[in-house]
Write a protein that holds these residues in place. Structure first.
Motif, short mmCIF file in Angstrom:
data_model
loop_
_atom_site.label_atom_id
_atom_site.label_comp_id
_atom_site.label_asym_id
_atom_site.label_seq_id
_atom_site.Cartn_x
_atom_site.Cartn_y
_atom_site.Cartn_z
N SER A 21 -6.12 -8.91 -33.96
CA SER A 21 -7.41 -9.48 -33.53
C SER A 21 -7.52 -9.65 -32.03
CB SER A 21 -7.63 -10.82 -34.23
OG SER A 21 -6.47 -11.62 -34.14
N GLY A 22 -6.45 -9.44 -31.28
CA GLY A 22 -6.53 -9.56 -29.83
C GLY A 22 -7.09 -10.91 -29.43
N PRO A 23 -7.87 -10.96 -28.34
CA PRO A 23 -8.44 -12.25 -27.93
C PRO A 23 -9.55 -12.76 -28.85
CG PRO A 23 -8.94 -10.53 -26.32
CD PRO A 23 -8.05 -9.90 -27.34
N GLY A 24 -9.92 -11.98 -29.85
CA GLY A 24 -10.65 -12.57 -30.97
C GLY A 24 -12.16 -12.49 -30.97
N ARG A 25 -12.73 -11.53 -30.26
CA ARG A 25 -14.20 -11.54 -30.19
C ARG A 25 -14.84 -11.40 -31.58
NH1 ARG A 25 -12.88 -6.19 -29.52
NH2 ARG A 25 -14.39 -4.66 -30.28
N VAL A 52 -19.20 -16.86 -41.35
CA VAL A 52 -18.39 -16.01 -42.22
C VAL A 52 -16.93 -16.45 -42.07
CG1 VAL A 52 -17.64 -13.64 -42.71
CG2 VAL A 52 -19.98 -14.07 -41.90
N LEU A 53 -16.28 -16.72 -43.19
CA LEU A 53 -14.87 -17.13 -43.16
C LEU A 53 -14.03 -15.98 -42.63
CD1 LEU A 53 -13.04 -19.53 -43.96
CD2 LEU A 53 -12.73 -18.38 -46.17
N ALA A 54 -13.33 -16.22 -41.54
CA ALA A 54 -12.55 -15.15 -40.91
C ALA A 54 -11.25 -15.70 -40.35
CB ALA A 54 -13.35 -14.49 -39.79
N LEU A 55 -10.23 -14.86 -40.34
CA LEU A 55 -8.94 -15.23 -39.76
C LEU A 55 -8.43 -14.04 -38.95
CD1 LEU A 55 -6.45 -17.21 -39.65
CD2 LEU A 55 -5.52 -15.86 -41.55
N GLY A 56 -8.06 -14.32 -37.70
CA GLY A 56 -7.42 -13.29 -36.89
C GLY A 56 -5.92 -13.38 -37.04
N PRO A 90 1.07 -14.08 -28.82
CA PRO A 90 0.68 -15.50 -28.78
C PRO A 90 -0.48 -15.78 -27.82
CG PRO A 90 3.08 -15.29 -28.71
CD PRO A 90 2.53 -13.90 -28.58
N THR A 91 -0.53 -15.08 -26.69
CA THR A 91 -1.63 -15.34 -25.74
C THR A 91 -2.97 -14.95 -26.36
OG1 THR A 91 -0.15 -14.93 -23.88
CG2 THR A 91 -2.50 -14.84 -23.42
N ALA A 92 -2.98 -13.82 -27.09
CA ALA A 92 -4.21 -13.37 -27.74
C ALA A 92 -4.68 -14.42 -28.76
CB ALA A 92 -3.99 -12.02 -28.43
N VAL A 93 -3.75 -14.91 -29.52
CA VAL A 93 -4.10 -15.91 -30.54
C VAL A 93 -4.57 -17.21 -29.88
CG1 VAL A 93 -3.12 -17.36 -32.38
CG2 VAL A 93 -2.64 -14.90 -32.32
N ALA A 94 -3.91 -17.60 -28.81
CA ALA A 94 -4.33 -18.83 -28.11
C ALA A 94 -5.75 -18.67 -27.57
CB ALA A 94 -3.35 -19.13 -26.97
N MET A 95 -6.08 -17.49 -27.08
CA MET A 95 -7.44 -17.26 -26.56
C MET A 95 -8.47 -17.33 -27.68
SD MET A 95 -6.54 -14.21 -23.86
CE MET A 95 -8.18 -13.92 -23.19
N THR A 96 -8.11 -16.78 -28.84
CA THR A 96 -9.02 -16.81 -29.99
C THR A 96 -9.29 -18.25 -30.42
OG1 THR A 96 -8.13 -14.69 -30.72
CG2 THR A 96 -9.36 -15.95 -32.34
N VAL A 97 -8.21 -19.00 -30.55
CA VAL A 97 -8.34 -20.40 -31.01
C VAL A 97 -9.14 -21.20 -29.99
CG1 VAL A 97 -7.02 -22.49 -31.51
CG2 VAL A 97 -6.25 -20.28 -32.42
N ALA A 98 -8.88 -20.97 -28.70
CA ALA A 98 -9.61 -21.70 -27.65
C ALA A 98 -11.10 -21.38 -27.71
CB ALA A 98 -9.04 -21.35 -26.28
N ALA A 99 -11.43 -20.17 -28.15
CA ALA A 99 -12.84 -19.76 -28.23
C ALA A 99 -13.48 -20.17 -29.56
CB ALA A 99 -12.95 -18.25 -28.03
N GLY A 100 -12.70 -20.81 -30.43
CA GLY A 100 -13.29 -21.33 -31.67
C GLY A 100 -13.04 -20.50 -32.90
N GLY A 101 -12.13 -19.56 -32.84
CA GLY A 101 -11.85 -18.73 -34.01
C GLY A 101 -10.49 -19.05 -34.60
N PRO A 102 -10.38 -19.16 -35.92
CA PRO A 102 -9.07 -19.36 -36.52
C PRO A 102 -8.21 -18.11 -36.37
CG PRO A 102 -10.84 -19.59 -38.15
CD PRO A 102 -11.44 -19.04 -36.91
N ALA A 103 -6.98 -18.29 -35.98
CA ALA A 103 -6.08 -17.14 -35.81
C ALA A 103 -4.65 -17.62 -35.88
CB ALA A 103 -6.34 -16.45 -34.46
N LEU A 104 -3.78 -16.71 -36.28
CA LEU A 104 -2.37 -17.07 -36.31
C LEU A 104 -1.54 -15.95 -35.70
CD1 LEU A 104 -0.98 -15.34 -38.84
CD2 LEU A 104 -2.14 -17.07 -40.18
N VAL A 105 -0.40 -16.38 -35.16
CA VAL A 105 0.54 -15.41 -34.61
C VAL A 105 1.34 -14.84 -35.78
CG1 VAL A 105 2.54 -15.05 -33.10
CG2 VAL A 105 0.75 -16.69 -32.46
N GLY A 106 1.29 -13.55 -35.96
CA GLY A 106 2.02 -12.95 -37.07
C GLY A 106 1.96 -11.45 -37.04
N ASP A 107 2.89 -10.86 -37.77
CA ASP A 107 2.98 -9.41 -37.90
C ASP A 107 2.35 -9.05 -39.24
OD1 ASP A 107 3.79 -6.80 -38.40
OD2 ASP A 107 5.87 -7.13 -37.76
#
Ligand SMILES: C[S@@+](CC[C@H](N)C(=O)[O-])C[C@H]1O[C@@H](n2cnc3c(N)ncnc32)[C@H](O)[C@@H]1O
Length: 227
Positions: free
Chosen positions: A82-86, A96-100, A105-122
């Motif tokens: 999901s990268g930075p999560g746009r 819409v229920l979505a998860l990145g 970790p930086t990409a996920v932190a940017m997504t979460v800071a912008a209001g999107g649920p995301a987790l660090v994972g492979d």
């Protein structure tokens, strides 16, 4: 994509905030100030030494062609790589229920800071909600994750709901598919080699999935794959 240089490119890009969908008018068409030069200075290099800029700026804001992906995304949506999560952020803003999910970790932190649920994972490791995802997104060439599209699609088929579909951005029909080793470079600093792939719409591996739709938007090419 993977490693410290990618994290650095994202960190540099954080000067530019992700605008909300309302700022974009829900059209998916960025206003002109949103077109930015790529200033990350990070390039992708292939084994032949050919380099091209890592288009991090493209991933910070909705870009032409995104709307078709967004409008086809029935929740719950898993945005793989999901990268930075746009996309995750915009879907969330639209209810819409979505998860990145992203290994950076930086990409996920940017997504979460912008209001999107995301987790660090492979995506090849444990992913929550296996078998429940109605839409799985592979945007921005993410069909290349792992360097083996057949392996990736088989993995995503395990995560997909029985009535779900994978929406993948691919190359236009006729463009040669390739599997290769690439690495990131910034000046003389290089990251580790990692596998990547590119696949054309008419060269998708058979993995028990059917191409149920093919569309083009803003010179980008997409397919919907169903079990
Ligand atoms: C081309 S970028 C995609 C940008 C993203 N689609 C967006 O909207 O900003 C590829 C992304 O895939 C992530 N990635 C690479 N391998 C991965 C893996 N095995 N599992 C999850 N994410 C991965 C990278 O960290 C990177 O953020």
């Amino acid at each position: 994509m993977i490693g410290e240089l990618y994290e650095r490119a994202l960190g540099n890009a954080q000067d530019y905030a992700i605008p909300t969908s309302s700022e974009l008018g829900f059209t998916g068409k960025p206003h002109s100030p949103l077109y930015l030069d790529d200033r990350s200075g990070v390039q992708i290099e292939d084994a032949s030494g050919t380099r091209r800029p890592l288009p991090v700026k493209d991933w910070l804001r909705l870009r032409p062609g995104d709307e078709g992906l967004l409008s086809r995304s029935a929740g719950p949506v898993l945005d793989v790589g999901s990268g930075p999560g746009r996309l995750t952020v915009t879907l969330t803003e639209r209810g819409v229920l979505a998860l990145g999910i992203d290994i950076a970790p930086t990409a996920v932190a940017m997504t979460v800071a912008a209001g999107g649920p995301a987790l660090v994972g492979d995506v090849f490791a444990q992913v929550p909600g296996a078998g429940l995802w109605r839409t799985i997104l592979l945007a921005d060439g993410n069909i290349g994750i792992g360097g083996d599209p057949a392996m990736l699609l088989r993995r995503l088929a395990q995560l997909l709901a029985p009535n779900g579909r994978i929406l993948a951005e691919v190359n236009a029909p006729g463009v040669p598919s390739r599997r290769e080793q690439v690495r990131l470079r910034s000046g003389e600093t290089v990251g580790p080699w990692f596998p990547w792939a590119q696949v054309a719409a008419d060269d998708l591996p058979q993995c028990g999935l059917t191409t149920s739709e093919h569309w083009e938007e803003a010179n980008r090419c997409f397919v919907a794959l169903t079990p």
